[in-house]
Design an enzyme around this catalytic site. Structure first.
Site, short mmCIF file in Angstrom:
data_model
loop_
_atom_site.label_atom_id
_atom_site.label_comp_id
_atom_site.label_asym_id
_atom_site.label_seq_id
_atom_site.Cartn_x
_atom_site.Cartn_y
_atom_site.Cartn_z
N ASN A 1 -39.54 20.41 -10.62
CA ASN A 1 -40.45 21.13 -9.73
C ASN A 1 -40.63 22.53 -10.34
O ASN A 1 -39.76 23.37 -10.20
CB ASN A 1 -39.85 21.21 -8.33
CG ASN A 1 -40.69 22.07 -7.39
OD1 ASN A 1 -41.80 22.47 -7.74
ND2 ASN A 1 -40.17 22.34 -6.20
N LYS B 1 -42.61 24.77 -9.45
CA LYS B 1 -43.02 25.78 -8.46
C LYS B 1 -44.22 26.57 -9.02
O LYS B 1 -45.04 25.99 -9.71
CB LYS B 1 -41.83 26.66 -8.09
CG LYS B 1 -40.62 25.80 -7.68
CD LYS B 1 -39.52 26.54 -7.01
CE LYS B 1 -38.42 25.55 -6.64
NZ LYS B 1 -37.32 26.16 -5.92
N HIS C 1 -41.38 20.70 1.03
CA HIS C 1 -40.36 21.51 0.35
C HIS C 1 -39.98 22.69 1.27
O HIS C 1 -40.82 23.22 1.99
CB HIS C 1 -40.91 22.02 -0.99
CG HIS C 1 -39.85 22.64 -1.82
ND1 HIS C 1 -39.41 23.92 -1.62
CD2 HIS C 1 -39.10 22.14 -2.83
CE1 HIS C 1 -38.44 24.19 -2.50
NE2 HIS C 1 -38.24 23.13 -3.24
N GLU D 1 -39.56 25.69 0.72
CA GLU D 1 -40.37 26.91 0.53
C GLU D 1 -41.69 26.80 1.30
O GLU D 1 -42.21 27.79 1.81
CB GLU D 1 -40.60 27.16 -0.97
CG GLU D 1 -39.32 27.67 -1.61
CD GLU D 1 -39.12 27.28 -3.06
OE1 GLU D 1 -40.07 26.82 -3.71
OE2 GLU D 1 -37.98 27.43 -3.55
N GLU E 1 -32.30 18.70 -0.16
CA GLU E 1 -32.21 20.02 -0.77
C GLU E 1 -31.66 21.00 0.26
O GLU E 1 -32.43 21.54 1.07
CB GLU E 1 -33.61 20.48 -1.22
CG GLU E 1 -34.24 19.59 -2.26
CD GLU E 1 -35.20 20.35 -3.16
OE1 GLU E 1 -35.07 20.21 -4.38
OE2 GLU E 1 -36.06 21.10 -2.65
N GLY F 1 -32.31 27.92 -5.65
CA GLY F 1 -32.58 29.18 -6.35
C GLY F 1 -31.47 30.21 -6.20
O GLY F 1 -31.66 31.38 -6.52
N SER G 1 -30.07 24.27 -7.36
CA SER G 1 -29.27 24.85 -8.45
C SER G 1 -28.67 23.80 -9.39
O SER G 1 -27.54 23.96 -9.85
CB SER G 1 -28.19 25.77 -7.88
OG SER G 1 -28.78 26.86 -7.21
#
Ligand code: 13P
Length: 251
Positions: free
Chosen positions: A9, A11, A95, A97, A167, A173, A213
């Site tokens: 991904n 991003k 996701h 985010e 996730e 991150g 991560s």
């Protein structure tokens, strides 16, 4: 046996030129790998050039989001048929985010998932708890809620066509991955909920990825867990060598 799936991904990273450079190098490294599925989920603007390079290869193309209508006056949105047109096989949905910055809720993620399936795209549906939820002992409640609500109205025939990505938000991150045991515990729980909804033979086929991560150094141990069928890789997928090492985690 579930075939491992390792997805990048990217991003909001990489221009078209950077995409081209990456994919040329990457294909050279992975061209002979057949025992696992490899997917690159690139920004919308890179899809076209990525498809030109990936076409006919063993690496599949994915997008990171989509809207629920095929066409219409929806300024700034991208439709499932546009993703198909440009060669996507996969699309990441829900996701964290998108949930955090764009206020996407399970109901909307659910709608997107059903539409993606209708258009022949494989949805990678993301779920996972926040740090606060984990510290409050609510991890399993959150996962159960997300499984039930993001997967609403998913038929039994389609239930093994989707991919789920666990996730944990606190691991994304942050450099702080879930331990292999934490990933296994959560993913086993997700598979059990799946079995309650669709039966054991469907739940034993659905692929559940871990994301958060992932690095070349930690992925082998995470993949050794029974209910971890692959990875959704953010930061460490941006560098060709590092993503290649993740793809060949057990070699
Ligand atoms: P990182 O690998 O950068 O933690 O991101 C994980 C992720 O969000 C993949 O979708």
């Amino acid at each position: 046996m579930r075939k491992p799936l390792i997805a990048a991904n990217w991003k909001m990273y990489k221009t078209t030129r950077e995409t081209e450079e990456y994919i040329k190098k990457f294909l050279n490294l992975v061209k002979d790998i057949k025992d696992r599925d490899i997917v690159l989920c690139v920004p919308f603007t890179s899809l076209y050039i990525a498809e030109k390079l990936l076409n006919g290869s063993n690496v599949k193309l994915g997008a990171q989001n989509m809207y629920v209508e095929e066409k219409g006056a929806y300024t700034g949105e991208i439709s499932p048929s546009m993703l198909k047109d440009v060669g996507c096989s996969y699309v990441i949905l829900g996701h964290s985010e998108r949930r955090k910055y764009f206020y996407e809720k399970d109901e909307f993620v659910n709608k997107k998932m059903l539409v993606a399936l209708k258009f022949g795209l494989t949805p990678i549906v993301c779920i996972g708890e926040t740090l606060q939820e984990r510290e409050d002992g609510k991890t399993f409640d959150v996962l159960e809620y997300q499984v039930k609500n993001s997967l609403k109205n998913l038929s039994k025939e389609d239930a093994d066509k989707i991919v789920i990505a666990y996730e944990p938000v606190w691991a994304i991150g942050t450099g702080k991955n879930a331990t292999p045991q934490q990933a296994q515990q959560a993913q086993n729980f997700i598979r059990e909920k799946y079995a309650e909804l669709y039966g054991k033979d469907v739940s034993s086929k659905v692929r559940i990825l871990y994301g958060g991560s992932i690095k070349p150094e930690n992925f082998k141990e995470i993949m050794a867990q029974q209910d971890v069928d692959g990875g959704l890789v953010g930061g460490a997928s941006l560098d060709v060598e590092s993503f290649y090492k993740i793809v060949i985690y057990d070699k």
